[in-house]
Structures are given as C-alpha cells and as structure tokens.
Design an enzyme around this catalytic site. Structure first.
Site, short mmCIF file in Angstrom:
data_model
loop_
_atom_site.label_atom_id
_atom_site.label_comp_id
_atom_site.label_asym_id
_atom_site.label_seq_id
_atom_site.Cartn_x
_atom_site.Cartn_y
_atom_site.Cartn_z
N TRP A 196 17.25 18.16 -9.24
CA TRP A 196 15.96 17.50 -9.04
C TRP A 196 14.89 18.12 -9.94
CZ3 TRP A 196 14.29 13.17 -6.83
CH2 TRP A 196 12.92 13.01 -6.65
N ALA A 248 16.82 12.25 -15.37
CA ALA A 248 17.70 11.13 -15.03
C ALA A 248 18.12 11.20 -13.57
CB ALA A 248 18.93 11.12 -15.94
N PHE A 249 18.42 12.39 -13.08
CA PHE A 249 18.80 12.53 -11.67
C PHE A 249 17.63 12.14 -10.77
CE2 PHE A 249 19.18 14.82 -7.66
CZ PHE A 249 20.42 14.38 -7.24
N GLU A 265 17.34 8.35 -10.74
CA GLU A 265 18.43 7.73 -9.97
C GLU A 265 18.30 8.04 -8.48
OE1 GLU A 265 21.44 7.87 -13.79
OE2 GLU A 265 21.54 9.45 -12.28
N ARG A 313 28.71 -2.78 3.28
CA ARG A 313 27.73 -1.68 3.32
C ARG A 313 28.26 -0.45 2.60
NH1 ARG A 313 27.41 -3.56 8.85
NH2 ARG A 313 25.60 -4.91 9.00
N GLU A 346 26.18 11.54 -12.24
CA GLU A 346 25.03 12.14 -12.92
C GLU A 346 25.00 13.65 -12.72
OE1 GLU A 346 22.32 12.62 -15.45
OE2 GLU A 346 22.75 10.53 -15.00
N HIS A 406 27.04 21.41 -32.33
CA HIS A 406 28.48 21.68 -32.46
C HIS A 406 29.18 20.39 -32.08
CE1 HIS A 406 32.52 23.13 -31.65
NE2 HIS A 406 32.19 24.23 -32.32
#
Length: 129
Positions: free
Chosen positions: A31, A36-37, A40, A61, A75, A93
């Site tokens: 967090w 991105a986390f 999402e 569900r 993720e 690299h």
C-alpha cells in the site's frame, strides 16, 4: 549434510501469528510503496461489494469477487519481483528487465481474464435476446 536454516520457523501457533504479522506488513508495504496496488485495492473496495450484489448464485459471487482478489494477488507477486530486482541492481540488466516485464504481463493477463469473467457473468443479464 547441511544444517537447517536458522531463518526457517519450526511451526506451532507462534509460527501462525508471525506469518500473519508478516503478511500484514507485506500488505502495508504494498500500500505504501506501490501505486498500482493502491489503485487496484481502491477498485477492489468498489467491485467486491458490487460482485457480491450482482452475483445471483454463490458461484457467480465467487467468480466476480475471486477474480478481483486474484488481480491483487498477482499484483503483489509482481511488486515482490520488482522489489527484488531493484534490490539486486537498479542498473539496466536484461534478465532483471525480463523478470519485471514477465511480472507485468501476468498482471495484464489477470486483468483481461477478470474483465472477460465479469462480462460473461453480467452481459447476458443486460442484453435482451
């Protein structure tokens, strides 16, 4: 013969408590450090209740909410790969770049699978035949 790792736990209730604490630390780190986390996770906070509401059967569900949780899992794994790669070297690299790209591809595929699953469950309800 090699001796067991001193970093490996032996088991018991204390191991479960420590494992839970490490997992919470991992979620907190994701967090704090992974945009991105966070994005999402915010979407998950919206879509999981919608999936529970829009799903007509327990299986629907599970599909709708489980796919969202799957995105978060992939993720987290991608973020772990990226953090490990950056800990090894921040210089370019090809193998580290490949590892990061493959992790990113896994997230993309999970997002596409999630969208397809939601579409398969929900579109037939909204499109009249």
């Amino acid at each position: 013969m090699t001796s067991p790792s001193p970093y490996k736990s032996t088991g018991g209730l204390q191991r479960i408590v420590r494992a839970f604490r490490y997992s919470m630390q991992g979620l907190g780190a994701a967090w704090r450090h992974e945009a991105a986390f966070r994005q999402e996770a915010v979407l998950a906070a919206i879509l999981i209740p919608l999936g529970l509401w829009w799903g007509h059967t327990p299986l629907e569900r599970l599909l709708l909410t489980g796919m969202i949780v799957g995105v978060l899992i992939i993720e987290l794994l991608n973020s772990a790969i990226e953090a490990l790669a950056d800990a090894i070297s921040t210089d370019h690299h090809p193998l580290l770049g490949r590892a990061k790209d493959i992790g990113s591809a896994a997230v993309l595929l999970m997002l596409l699978l999630t969208a397809a699953t939601w579409a398969c469950v929900l579109i037939p309800r909204w499109v009249s035949t």
